[in-house]
Design an enzyme around this catalytic site. Structure first.
Site, PDB file in Angstrom:
ATOM      1  N   LYS A  11       0.849  -1.205   0.000  1.00 49.12           N
ATOM      2  CA  LYS A  11       0.000   0.000   0.000  1.00 49.12           C
ATOM      3  C   LYS A  11       0.877   1.245   0.000  1.00 49.12           C
ATOM      4  O   LYS A  11       2.056   1.198   0.394  1.00 49.12           O
ATOM      5  CB  LYS A  11      -0.950   0.039   1.194  1.00 49.12           C
ATOM      6  CG  LYS A  11      -0.309  -0.004   2.586  1.00 49.12           C
ATOM      7  CD  LYS A  11       0.158   1.342   3.114  1.00 49.12           C
ATOM      8  CE  LYS A  11       0.848   1.236   4.473  1.00 49.12           C
ATOM      9  NZ  LYS A  11       1.727   2.386   4.776  1.00 49.12           N
ATOM     10  N   ASP A 144      -2.101  -1.366  10.676  1.00 46.02           N
ATOM     11  CA  ASP A 144      -2.392  -1.374   9.231  1.00 46.02           C
ATOM     12  C   ASP A 144      -3.049  -2.672   8.759  1.00 46.02           C
ATOM     13  O   ASP A 144      -3.478  -2.755   7.610  1.00 46.02           O
ATOM     14  CB  ASP A 144      -1.082  -1.273   8.412  1.00 46.02           C
ATOM     15  CG  ASP A 144      -0.487   0.110   8.440  1.00 46.02           C
ATOM     16  OD1 ASP A 144      -1.124   1.023   9.002  1.00 46.02           O
ATOM     17  OD2 ASP A 144       0.614   0.264   7.890  1.00 46.02           O
TER      18      ASP A 144
HETATM   19  O1  C5P Z   1       0.421  -0.941  15.233  1.00 45.35           O
HETATM   20  P1  C5P Z   1       1.834  -1.209  14.832  1.00 45.35           P
HETATM   21  O2  C5P Z   1       2.395  -2.415  15.511  1.00 45.35           O
HETATM   22  O3  C5P Z   1       2.058  -1.215  13.375  1.00 45.35           O
HETATM   23  O4  C5P Z   1       2.639   0.036  15.375  1.00 45.35           O
HETATM   24  C1  C5P Z   1       4.042   0.029  15.535  1.00 45.35           C
HETATM   25  C2  C5P Z   1       4.415   1.219  16.404  1.00 45.35           C
HETATM   26  O5  C5P Z   1       4.109   2.447  15.730  1.00 45.35           O
HETATM   27  C3  C5P Z   1       3.633   1.303  17.703  1.00 45.35           C
HETATM   28  O6  C5P Z   1       4.271   0.588  18.724  1.00 45.35           O
HETATM   29  C4  C5P Z   1       3.631   2.786  18.001  1.00 45.35           C
HETATM   30  O7  C5P Z   1       4.871   3.173  18.551  1.00 45.35           O
HETATM   31  C5  C5P Z   1       3.579   3.404  16.631  1.00 45.35           C
HETATM   32  N1  C5P Z   1       2.210   3.780  16.193  1.00 45.35           N
HETATM   33  C6  C5P Z   1       1.599   4.891  16.762  1.00 45.35           C
HETATM   34  N2  C5P Z   1       0.346   5.262  16.351  1.00 45.35           N
HETATM   35  C7  C5P Z   1      -0.298   4.574  15.377  1.00 45.35           C
HETATM   36  C8  C5P Z   1       0.310   3.448  14.789  1.00 45.35           C
HETATM   37  C9  C5P Z   1       1.570   3.072  15.209  1.00 45.35           C
HETATM   38  O8  C5P Z   1       2.179   5.545  17.648  1.00 45.35           O
HETATM   39  N3  C5P Z   1      -1.506   4.982  14.982  1.00 45.35           N
END
Ligand code: C5P
Length: 301
Positions: A11, A144
């Protein structure tokens, strides 16, 4: 049943706005996801023991930290039952690129396990029994992941998991390009300060333009990414790739997600292919792709 095959798309984000930090530590987003025609290939086969082999581009872990195995473990916990599979993952989407490869693989795994679980025990599963249950698991695997269960183009809110469909981008071609450097998602969020916060207006305007069927020249000035400034200040090489796409006549060029890949939009797919070939000649990873209106592609053999 011998095997489930899943094509897991990459994406880009046409907009990516950060509204602020939430009490749970995540950031509140407004974003437009657009799926593109670059796919990781996942093959899942019922087996006596779990296994994972990773081929293709380097960078994805082949141990239990791989999101495919985390998805498997989560489904197993939810079902409170034993379910073992052999997983073969062929990577075409680079890691640490902002292209959502790991999240797409995790969504692909949920889709594959939904098929396997229906075959093995039609009445039991929660996580693996269908779209609602897969969505419940998706949000736990990453912000995501839910997007890839739908694909196409979606406006995302919350952590990125609250989704509304929007008309897909009409661009003949998109060049994805990435320098050697990679950027971790948590690292990228660590660079964000309140100065980078916006109110969702970029996303609303870009979504309205897509919905009205605007052509590329009208969409191009509406693209926005809150990470672009902080990431380009962190690594001048990423800024150079974006500039290079503009000198190769992209109508717009912007960071993908939280980086480190960059995308350039073209009216014409052949033009995008020629630009990607030039960039590969200059030592970058580069691919010409198209926006797609679908998500995961699941087949069975
Ligand atoms: O959700 P995901 O595991 O992809 O997110 C990885 C890191 O990115 C999270 O631990 C957080 O630090 C950050 N993040 C965030 N806000 C979001 C998505 C991700 O702070 N909306």
């Amino acid at each position: 049943m011998s095997a489930i095959h899943v094509l897991c798309p990459a994406k880009i984000n046409l907009t990516l706005e950060i509204l602020g930090k939430r009490p749970d530590g995540y950031h509140e987003l407004r974003t437009i996801f657009q799926a593109v025609s670059l796919y990781d290939e996942l093959t899942v086969t019922p087996a006596a023991r779990d296994s994972l082999t990773v081929t293709g581009l380097a960078g994805a872990p082949a141990d239990e930290t791989n999101l495919c195995l985390r998805a498997l473990e989560l489904v197993r916990q939810e079902r409170r039952t034993d379910l073992h599979v052999a997983v073969a993952l062929h990577k075409r989407i680079p890691t640490q690129a902002g292209l959502g490869g790991g999240s797409s693989d995790a969504a692909g795994m949920l889709a594959a396990l939904a098929v396997v679980a229906r075959f093995i025990a039609p009445d039991t599963p929660r996580c693996a029994s269908g779209r609602d249950e897969s969505r419940h698991c998706a949000a736990r695997l990453g912000s995501d992941v839910a997007f890839f269960l739908h694909g196409g183009a979606m406006v995302g809110a919350g952590r990125g998991e609250v989704l509304e469909p929007v008309a897909p981008l009409s661009a003949g071609g998109i060049v994805l390009a990435k320098p050697e450097v990679g950027v971790g998602t948590a690292q990228a969020y660590g660079l964000i300060t309140p100065r980078d916060y916006t109110d969702g207006g970029y996303t609303a305007r870009c979504a309205a333009c897509l919905q009205a069927g605007c052509a590329l020249p009208e969409v191009a000035p509406k693209l926005y990414n809150a990470f672009a400034g902080p990431i380009e200040r962190l690594d001048a090489g990423i800024a150079a790739v974006r500039q290079r796409l503009l000198t190769l006549h992209a109508q717009a060029a912007l960071l993908c997600g939280s980086g480190a890949a960059v995308f350039g939009l073209y009216d014409d797919f052949d033009h995008a292919e020629r630009s990607a070939a030039v960039l590969r000649g200059e030592g970058l990873w580069a691919e010409a792709v198209r926006p797609v209106a679908h998500g995961l592609r699941v087949t069975q053999s």
